[in-house]
Structure formats: C-alpha cells, structure tokens
Design a protein around this motif. Sequence first.
Motif, mmCIF file in Angstrom:
data_model
loop_
_atom_site.group_PDB
_atom_site.id
_atom_site.type_symbol
_atom_site.label_atom_id
_atom_site.label_comp_id
_atom_site.label_asym_id
_atom_site.label_seq_id
_atom_site.Cartn_x
_atom_site.Cartn_y
_atom_site.Cartn_z
ATOM 1 N N GLN A 54 -6.228 1.215 -9.544
ATOM 2 C CA GLN A 54 -6.882 -0.097 -9.562
ATOM 3 C C GLN A 54 -6.011 -0.853 -8.488
ATOM 4 O O GLN A 54 -6.527 -1.744 -7.885
ATOM 5 N N SER A 55 -4.663 -0.591 -8.809
ATOM 6 C CA SER A 55 -3.622 -1.334 -7.992
ATOM 7 C C SER A 55 -3.566 -0.958 -6.624
ATOM 8 O O SER A 55 -3.384 -1.758 -5.765
ATOM 9 N N ILE A 56 -3.827 0.376 -6.201
ATOM 10 C CA ILE A 56 -4.042 0.919 -5.041
ATOM 11 C C ILE A 56 -5.326 0.034 -4.277
ATOM 12 O O ILE A 56 -5.378 -0.542 -3.086
ATOM 13 N N GLY A 57 -6.346 0.001 -4.914
ATOM 14 C CA GLY A 57 -7.569 -0.750 -4.455
ATOM 15 C C GLY A 57 -7.301 -2.436 -4.219
ATOM 16 O O GLY A 57 -7.762 -2.765 -3.124
ATOM 17 N N THR A 58 -6.710 -3.131 -5.139
ATOM 18 C CA THR A 58 -6.262 -4.194 -4.857
ATOM 19 C C THR A 58 -5.392 -4.401 -3.673
ATOM 20 O O THR A 58 -5.724 -5.420 -2.981
ATOM 21 N N LYS A 59 -4.670 -3.698 -3.475
ATOM 22 C CA LYS A 59 -3.535 -3.650 -2.432
ATOM 23 C C LYS A 59 -4.283 -3.721 -1.133
ATOM 24 O O LYS A 59 -4.046 -4.328 -0.117
ATOM 25 N N LEU A 60 -5.039 -2.532 -1.060
ATOM 26 C CA LEU A 60 -5.729 -2.120 0.237
ATOM 27 C C LEU A 60 -6.756 -3.243 0.548
ATOM 28 O O LEU A 60 -7.183 -3.439 1.760
ATOM 29 N N ARG A 61 -7.728 -3.384 -0.446
ATOM 30 C CA ARG A 61 -8.693 -4.308 -0.180
ATOM 31 C C ARG A 61 -8.411 -5.499 0.241
ATOM 32 O O ARG A 61 -8.794 -6.119 1.349
ATOM 33 N N ALA A 62 -7.156 -5.939 -0.102
ATOM 34 C CA ALA A 62 -6.309 -7.423 0.478
ATOM 35 C C ALA A 62 -6.026 -7.219 1.822
ATOM 36 O O ALA A 62 -6.022 -7.819 2.775
ATOM 37 N N LYS A 63 -5.440 -5.922 2.222
ATOM 38 C CA LYS A 63 -4.967 -5.867 3.292
ATOM 39 C C LYS A 63 -6.216 -5.615 4.565
ATOM 40 O O LYS A 63 -5.962 -5.930 5.517
ATOM 41 N N PHE A 64 -7.302 -5.085 3.895
ATOM 42 C CA PHE A 64 -8.384 -4.814 5.160
ATOM 43 C C PHE A 64 -9.299 -6.028 4.774
ATOM 44 O O PHE A 64 -10.440 -5.911 5.444
ATOM 45 N N ASP A 65 -8.993 -7.265 4.001
ATOM 46 C CA ASP A 65 -9.710 -8.335 4.065
ATOM 47 C C ASP A 65 -11.269 -7.789 3.427
ATOM 48 O O ASP A 65 -12.304 -8.331 3.834
ATOM 49 N N ASN A 66 -11.193 -6.754 2.556
ATOM 50 C CA ASN A 66 -12.539 -6.498 1.834
ATOM 51 C C ASN A 66 -13.548 -6.012 2.851
ATOM 52 O O ASN A 66 -14.861 -5.912 2.677
ATOM 53 N N GLY A 67 -13.149 -5.445 4.180
ATOM 54 C CA GLY A 67 -14.124 -4.838 4.983
ATOM 55 C C GLY A 67 -14.456 -3.620 4.520
ATOM 56 O O GLY A 67 -14.178 -3.029 3.762
ATOM 57 N N GLU A 68 -15.746 -3.016 5.299
ATOM 58 C CA GLU A 68 -16.321 -2.015 4.970
ATOM 59 C C GLU A 68 -15.355 -0.676 5.238
ATOM 60 O O GLU A 68 -14.448 -0.589 6.109
ATOM 61 N N VAL A 69 -15.334 0.227 4.306
ATOM 62 C CA VAL A 69 -14.516 1.396 4.124
ATOM 63 C C VAL A 69 -15.205 2.567 4.005
ATOM 64 O O VAL A 69 -16.495 2.602 3.540
ATOM 65 N N LYS A 70 -14.768 3.679 4.666
ATOM 66 C CA LYS A 70 -15.523 4.959 4.444
ATOM 67 C C LYS A 70 -14.391 5.778 3.843
ATOM 68 O O LYS A 70 -13.357 6.159 4.293
ATOM 69 N N ILE A 71 -14.841 6.438 2.483
ATOM 70 C CA ILE A 71 -13.808 7.279 1.813
ATOM 71 C C ILE A 71 -14.043 8.914 1.950
ATOM 72 O O ILE A 71 -15.077 9.310 1.557
ATOM 73 N N PHE A 72 -12.979 9.512 2.359
ATOM 74 C CA PHE A 72 -13.075 11.067 2.132
ATOM 75 C C PHE A 72 -11.996 11.398 1.183
ATOM 76 O O PHE A 72 -10.841 10.847 1.135
#
Length: 205
Positions: A54-72
């Motif tokens: 969850q901490s990873i998600g919080t950090k990265l979502r903030a970094k990418f301004d909650n833009g669309e991501v594709k997950i592999f």
Amino acid sequence: MLLFVFICLLLFHTSAGVQIYAIRHGQAEHNLDPRNGWRIPDPSLTALGRSQAQSIGTKLRAKFDNGEVKIFCSPLRRTIQTAMEAFPGHTLHLRESLQETADVPSDRGSSIQKLRHEFGSIIDTSHLSLDWETKPKEGRKEKFLNVELPEIETELRSLSVVGVLVVHHGVMREWLGADFKNGEARLYEVHQHTMEVTEINRVLP
C-alpha cells in the motif's frame, strides 16, 4: 511512456531506452522463516507485506499524479497481491518470465485455473503457458529482455498511459545487480541498443 512487482517495474521511454521502477513484492509468509519458509506453497503476503504494498502504491500514484498505469506482474500469489494492494482495480498482465526460479514449493506458482478462481477478472493470463507453473525457468531473463519487453513497448506505444507497473522477485538481483528488501523500489534505465541496466536512484523505502 511506460511503467514493472519483486518486484514491480514501471517503464518509461527515454531517448536512451526505457526507465523502470523495480519493486520487490511485500513481505510474504515464507519470508518469516528463512530456514523452512520454502516449504509453504505459493505463499501469500503478511499483514506487513500488504502495508508495504500500500505504501508503494501511495508513493507511485502520487509520483504519476494518479495517471493511467498498465501493470505487468509475476504470476506468483505474493506478487499479484502486492500489485493489487498497490494499484487496486487495475488489470494485472501476468508474465511467467518474471517469476522466481527455484524449484521449491514457495517459488512454484498455482495453475491458471486456480489463479482465475482466486483472483477472477483482475488478472490477464493470456500470455501464460498452460503449464507455466511446471515449465523450466531457464532463459527467463533473456525472454523478458528480448521478447516480452519489446512486446510491452510496442503495445504501450499505442496506448495513452502514464506508466507500466511490473511486479517480480528478489531473484532479479542477477539482472539488476542489487539485493532488494521486501517492498523496496529502485529506478533503472534499460539502454535501448545494448540492453545494459543502469541504476538511477532508490525510491523506497
């Protein structure tokens, strides 16, 4: 641009190649017992592991301004769970080349049928071999670099995504040249022509 779960790798196009955020999965049940943890089949995350994800998600979502991501993602349970906790609601595109390599219960994945039953439509298993969990793991690194990474890049060029998240394991130290703690993230660049990997900086913890 591109963004990948140990780990997850978040991929971005640059003039030199692709930048990736390499993120190891959160703490899993087998990590609690270094001597006998390998006996646990396809272990799940612990409560701490879920918190790390969850901490990873919080950090990265903030970094990418909650833009669309594709997950592999590696098809092992702990990496799938890490990606789900970090980026809830996103489809996870499973790639067998991202899995662990040891032939022990903790590093053997579950069948496609079991994965679909447990995780449902949140996972895309279309790129997995029918017997992926028993298939020899030799050439995993080469397959990712020479086959799957170019496929991912080609696919993402036609999409408007901010990044790609890739989730895999500590075994990637052989490629990245560094040991990762559970829930640790680092930024790398994969050079376009040589496929050499250069560390740029550590993001988490």
